[in-house]
Scaffold this motif. Structure first.
Motif, PDB file in Angstrom:
ATOM      1  N   UNK A  34      -0.607   4.917   4.792  1.00 43.95           N
ATOM      2  CA  UNK A  34       0.364   3.986   4.217  1.00 43.95           C
ATOM      3  C   UNK A  34       0.522   4.278   2.730  1.00 43.95           C
ATOM      4  N   UNK A  35       1.760   4.302   2.253  1.00 47.99           N
ATOM      5  CA  UNK A  35       1.954   4.427   0.811  1.00 47.99           C
ATOM      6  C   UNK A  35       3.184   3.635   0.415  1.00 47.99           C
ATOM      7  N   UNK A  36       3.270   3.301  -0.856  1.00 52.46           N
ATOM      8  CA  UNK A  36       4.437   2.541  -1.297  1.00 52.46           C
ATOM      9  C   UNK A  36       5.700   3.394  -1.220  1.00 52.46           C
ATOM     10  N   UNK A  37       5.534   4.705  -1.171  1.00 48.26           N
ATOM     11  CA  UNK A  37       6.714   5.569  -1.136  1.00 48.26           C
ATOM     12  C   UNK A  37       7.320   5.660   0.254  1.00 48.26           C
ATOM     13  N   UNK A  38       6.456   5.832   1.250  1.00 49.59           N
ATOM     14  CA  UNK A  38       7.005   5.969   2.589  1.00 49.59           C
ATOM     15  C   UNK A  38       6.996   4.649   3.346  1.00 49.59           C
ATOM     16  N   UNK A  39       6.329   3.633   2.793  1.00 53.00           N
ATOM     17  CA  UNK A  39       6.188   2.375   3.517  1.00 53.00           C
ATOM     18  C   UNK A  39       5.315   2.598   4.733  1.00 53.00           C
ATOM     19  N   UNK A  40       5.442   1.728   5.739  1.00 44.26           N
ATOM     20  CA  UNK A  40       4.665   1.978   6.934  1.00 44.26           C
ATOM     21  C   UNK A  40       5.441   2.882   7.880  1.00 44.26           C
ATOM     22  N   UNK A  41       6.745   2.993   7.574  1.00 42.25           N
ATOM     23  CA  UNK A  41       7.627   3.967   8.211  1.00 42.25           C
ATOM     24  C   UNK A  41       7.554   4.008   9.736  1.00 42.25           C
ATOM     25  N   UNK A  42       7.022   2.974  10.346  1.00 37.50           N
ATOM     26  CA  UNK A  42       7.123   2.952  11.792  1.00 37.50           C
ATOM     27  C   UNK A  42       7.487   1.548  12.219  1.00 37.50           C
ATOM     28  N   UNK A  83     -10.077   2.210   3.925  1.00 38.67           N
ATOM     29  CA  UNK A  83     -11.233   2.905   3.362  1.00 38.67           C
ATOM     30  C   UNK A  83     -11.314   2.670   1.875  1.00 38.67           C
ATOM     31  N   UNK A  84     -12.347   1.979   1.479  1.00 36.46           N
ATOM     32  CA  UNK A  84     -12.660   1.847   0.064  1.00 36.46           C
ATOM     33  C   UNK A  84     -11.522   1.260  -0.762  1.00 36.46           C
ATOM     34  N   UNK A  85     -10.799   0.310  -0.173  1.00 36.50           N
ATOM     35  CA  UNK A  85      -9.631  -0.254  -0.851  1.00 36.50           C
ATOM     36  C   UNK A  85     -10.033  -1.109  -2.053  1.00 36.50           C
ATOM     37  N   UNK A  86      -9.455  -0.764  -3.200  1.00 39.57           N
ATOM     38  CA  UNK A  86      -9.647  -1.558  -4.409  1.00 39.57           C
ATOM     39  C   UNK A  86      -8.289  -1.812  -5.024  1.00 39.57           C
ATOM     40  N   UNK A  87      -8.035  -3.064  -5.403  1.00 40.87           N
ATOM     41  CA  UNK A  87      -6.792  -3.370  -6.097  1.00 40.87           C
ATOM     42  C   UNK A  87      -7.087  -4.203  -7.331  1.00 40.87           C
ATOM     43  N   UNK A  88      -6.685  -3.683  -8.470  1.00 42.02           N
ATOM     44  CA  UNK A  88      -6.892  -4.388  -9.730  1.00 42.02           C
ATOM     45  C   UNK A  88      -5.533  -4.760 -10.306  1.00 42.02           C
ATOM     46  N   UNK A  89      -5.337  -6.050 -10.574  1.00 37.34           N
ATOM     47  CA  UNK A  89      -4.113  -6.513 -11.258  1.00 37.34           C
ATOM     48  C   UNK A  89      -4.476  -6.815 -12.688  1.00 37.34           C
ATOM     49  N   UNK A  90      -3.874  -6.184 -13.610  1.00 39.37           N
ATOM     50  CA  UNK A  90      -4.200  -6.329 -15.029  1.00 39.37           C
ATOM     51  C   UNK A  90      -5.609  -6.878 -15.281  1.00 39.37           C
ATOM     52  N   UNK A  91      -6.571  -6.092 -14.894  1.00 38.80           N
ATOM     53  CA  UNK A  91      -7.950  -6.472 -15.211  1.00 38.80           C
ATOM     54  C   UNK A  91      -8.621  -7.369 -14.176  1.00 38.80           C
ATOM     55  N   UNK A  92      -7.821  -7.994 -13.305  1.00 41.44           N
ATOM     56  CA  UNK A  92      -8.434  -8.839 -12.272  1.00 41.44           C
ATOM     57  C   UNK A  92      -8.603  -8.022 -10.994  1.00 41.44           C
ATOM     58  N   UNK A  93      -9.846  -7.922 -10.531  1.00 37.25           N
ATOM     59  CA  UNK A  93     -10.084  -7.191  -9.292  1.00 37.25           C
ATOM     60  C   UNK A  93      -9.838  -8.126  -8.111  1.00 37.25           C
ATOM     61  N   UNK A 134       2.181  -2.767  -1.872  1.00 37.87           N
ATOM     62  CA  UNK A 134       1.620  -2.485  -3.195  1.00 37.87           C
ATOM     63  C   UNK A 134       0.695  -1.285  -3.176  1.00 37.87           C
ATOM     64  N   UNK A 135       0.629  -0.702  -4.331  1.00 37.40           N
ATOM     65  CA  UNK A 135      -0.092   0.548  -4.496  1.00 37.40           C
ATOM     66  C   UNK A 135      -1.569   0.237  -4.755  1.00 37.40           C
ATOM     67  N   UNK A 136      -2.480   0.719  -3.879  1.00 41.40           N
ATOM     68  CA  UNK A 136      -3.893   0.466  -4.142  1.00 41.40           C
ATOM     69  C   UNK A 136      -4.328   1.141  -5.437  1.00 41.40           C
ATOM     70  N   UNK A 137      -5.244   0.499  -6.152  1.00 43.24           N
ATOM     71  CA  UNK A 137      -5.802   1.129  -7.340  1.00 43.24           C
ATOM     72  C   UNK A 137      -6.677   2.301  -6.894  1.00 43.24           C
ATOM     73  N   UNK A 138      -7.390   2.059  -5.789  1.00 41.87           N
ATOM     74  CA  UNK A 138      -8.215   3.108  -5.198  1.00 41.87           C
ATOM     75  C   UNK A 138      -8.214   2.924  -3.695  1.00 41.87           C
ATOM     76  N   UNK A 139      -8.564   3.954  -2.974  1.00 36.37           N
ATOM     77  CA  UNK A 139      -8.745   3.809  -1.536  1.00 36.37           C
ATOM     78  C   UNK A 139      -7.540   4.228  -0.720  1.00 36.37           C
ATOM     79  N   UNK A 140      -7.709   4.143   0.576  1.00 37.60           N
ATOM     80  CA  UNK A 140      -6.698   4.666   1.491  1.00 37.60           C
ATOM     81  C   UNK A 140      -6.602   3.763   2.714  1.00 37.60           C
ATOM     82  N   UNK A 141      -5.388   3.574   3.183  1.00 44.52           N
ATOM     83  CA  UNK A 141      -5.193   2.788   4.399  1.00 44.52           C
ATOM     84  C   UNK A 141      -4.420   3.627   5.410  1.00 44.52           C
ATOM     85  N   UNK A 142      -4.916   3.682   6.626  1.00 45.40           N
ATOM     86  CA  UNK A 142      -4.158   4.361   7.680  1.00 45.40           C
ATOM     87  C   UNK A 142      -3.835   3.359   8.774  1.00 45.40           C
TER      88      UNK A 142
END
Ligand SMILES: Nc1ncnc2c1ncn2[C@@H]1O[C@H](COP(=O)(O)OP(=O)(O)OP(=O)(O)O)[C@@H](O)[C@H]1O
Ligand SMILES: [Mg+2]
Lengths: 305, 277
Positions: A68-76, A8-18, A54-62
């Motif tokens: 999913x988060x970088x802290x818990x990983x996919x954990x399954x 959902x609405x995933x955005x990832x920006x690496x030092x200024x590069x989207x 990697x940590x999304x700049x914005x958005x959510x993945x299920x």
């Protein structure tokens, strides 16, 4: 059917590069989803975010209803993953690599033999990975991804570095996986293999999803033309004017008694009739339907279709 | 057992077996046996005039300056690539398809490599010590055990500091550069700067034997922020070689070294947790 992957609405920006820009995507259970796009489109970035790397700049993945988060990983352990680049562990043998992955995924080690066999590494299983060729490494990495028959297979360019039998192997693995009720998400540059197995494709360009549909619908929607090459009984000059005026014909090229015409898929018959009725005979013909490659190129071009 | 712990241990075990297989663990153990016996036999030869295995006290006194330089090198060599290697190779993505989260992966790697390092340091120094004891008697043996313990703590401190570097960088070569800097910083730069400050503060080198030197307390406390110097203070304490401030007894120094292990390890975990892989 529930969504196995929901982006959902995933955005990832690496030092200024989207790299990925407000991507929305849902993949359902039992689906084979092909993720396409030119180099640098953001495919790997999307996949890494899906795997909690990697940590999304914005958005959510299920995935399987777990966020999913970088802290818990996919954990399954219900996900098998083939990264775009993976060197594995130099000083383990092929067999030990799979045994180690079995331990990590809590899968009984007895699967190892079968998987080595499946990817064609039965004879190389006792050799250290250090001495593997690029393709052998890719086969081993592929083998670990299917350990324990995961529900979801995520493959980042599974055919990279593989010979034709390897490419066929990937196809088989994907087909077998969905037959058993699994879901596959894969990115690829090898278009025929995508065409052969994907139920649906998404085309990513510059981080944005430009198309998302079945291949048939995409061909239709994008009006990817059918190309016809006709050999006539006489010089094409005689019929040139008639044909060029016709609205069904999108492009026309003639050379002596040979013509190349493009038209919409559904207009094929109409165009052939038109040629026949214009007073010349068709001696030979060749028809090419719009391929995924055409679709892909039409999106990769600056600005798209 | 919690299944997560079982997975964690299989990662540790792989790390350990890796070093068994490539024989590193034996090489390192032999290095420690060799160097402790060499210092026992030849250390301070001008002062004593003859070669030959000497007792524990003598061995520790001359051996400590060797151990304090050698151990960090070995620990950094083992630790600098621990995390960055898996990231650079892309293997981390596979490890993360297990139930392990990132901090458990750091813990698993630490356990595996700490086991390698402990085997080499404790094994090497113990084998050497046994030999020394048989030749020269076991007098001072308990002190030698403390010495081995401090050596182990020093090695683990450098291991976790190397881990921190490994968690920060993106390339193995950068981690190596960072590891070399770590060694140079704590073993050369830090002490030089500290001595510079000491001299600038008006302290003068008095005559008389080294062991009777007294340094100002602030100088001793400043040494605590250098694990190598904490180890040296520990050896002074064990051998009763220096006038240390009252607070700086052996348990205290041991605890400081423990912090030098725990804090960089926690830091590695924190940094790694947020990293894009
Ligand atoms: N770690 C990174 N730091 C900075 N920029 C990055 C990083 N990883 C990817 N990018 C940038 O993000 C964009 C998308 O890269 P990504 O690897 O996702 O593309 P891709 O679609 O997988 O391409 P390819 O087909 O070549 O594998 C590119 O512009 C790339 O330069
Ligand atoms: Mg990619």
């Amino acid at each position: 059917m529930s969504g196995v992957i929901r982006i959902e609405n995933l955005t990832k920006v690496y030092n200024g590069i989207t790299a990925v820009d407000s991507l929305n995507l849902e993949v359902k259970k039992g689906e084979v989803f092909g993720f396409l796009g030119p180099n640098g489109a953001g495919k790997t970035t999307t996949i890494k975010a899906m795997m909690g790397l990697l940590e999304p700049t914005k958005g959510k993945i299920t995935i399987h209803d777990e966020v999913v988060s970088v802290f818990s990983g996919i954990s399954s352990s219900r996900v098998g993953y083939l990264p775009e680049v993976v060197d594995l562990w130099d000083n383990l043998t092929g067999r030990e690599t799979l045994e180690f992955m079995c331990d990590l995924k809590e899968v009984p080690r007895k699967e190892v033999d079968e998987k080595l066999h499946k990817v064609g590494l039965r004879d190389a299983g006792e050799r250290r990975v250090k001495g593997y060729s690029k393709g052998m490494l890719q086969r081993l990495a592929l083998a670990q991804s299917v350990l324990g028959e995961p529900d979801l297979l995520v493959l980042d360019e599974p055919s990279a570095g593989l010979d034709p039998s390897g490419t066929a192997l990937v196809k088989n693995i994907v087909r077998e996986h969905v037959t058993k009720g699994g879901t596959v998400f894969f990115s690829s540059h090898i278009l025929p293999s995508v065409e052969a197995v994907a139920h649906r494709v998404g085309i990513l360009v510059d981080g944005k999803l430009r198309a998302l549909d079945s291949l048939d619908n995409l061909r239709e929607e994008l009006q990817i033309p059918t190309r016809m090459q006709l050999v006539l009984s006489s010089h094409h000059d005689e019929i040139k004017d008639d044909l060029k005026q016709n609205s069904s014909i999108r492009s026309y090229k003639g050379n002596k008694n040979m013509i190349t015409i493009t038209c919409a898929k559904r207009d094929k018959k109409k165009v052939l009739d038109l040629v026949e009725n214009s007073g010349t005979e068709i001696i030979d013909f060749d028809i090419q339907e719009g391929t995924l490659e055409d679709i892909f190129l039409s999106f990769s071009r600056e600005g798209g279709p | 057992m919690d299944p997560k712990h079982k997975i964690l241990l299989s990662v540790s075990k792989k790390e350990f077996m890796n070093n068994v297989r490539n024989k590193w663990i034996f090489v390192l153990t032999l290095i420690f046996v060799g160097s402790i016996l060499l210092t026992s036999a030849y250390g301070g030869i001008e002062a004593r005039g003859d070669a030959g295995i000497k007792g524990f006290e003598f061995t520790m006194r001359w051996g400590s300056s060797m151990v304090v330089l050698l151990i960090p090198i070995v620990a950094i060599m083992l630790g600098y690539k621990a995390i960055v290697d898996e990231v650079e190779a892309g293997n981390i993505g596979l490890i993360l398809t297990s139930k392990l989260d990132r901090s458990r992966i750091v813990a698993a790697k630490f356990l595996g490599l700490a086991a390698v390092l402990s085997t080499a340091v404790v094994g090497g120094l113990a084998i050497g010590g046994l030999f020394i004891g048989i030749v020269s008697g076991f007098e001072g043996g308990l002190d030698y055990i403390y010495f081995v313990l401090f050596s182990l703590m020093l090695s683990l401190a450098y291991l976790t500091m190397a881990f921190t570097i490994s968690a920060v960088v993106r390339k193995k070569t950068h981690a190596l550069a960072g590891g070399i800097f770590l060694w140079v910083f704590f073993n050369i730069i830090y002490e030089l700067v500290l001595f510079g400050v000491l001299i600038a503060s008006g302290w003068e080198l008095p005559d008389g034997p080294f062991t009777e030197l007294t340094f100002p307390d602030w100088f001793r406390y400043a040494s605590l922020s250098n694990p190598s110097q904490v180890f040296e203070l520990g050896v002074f304490g064990i051998l009763d070689l220096a006038n240390l401030p009252d607070l700086m007894n052996l348990p205290f120094l041991f605890f400081v070294l423990f912090l030098w292990i725990a804090i960089p390890l926690a830091l590695s975990s924190l940094i790694f947790k947020k990293k894009d892989l």
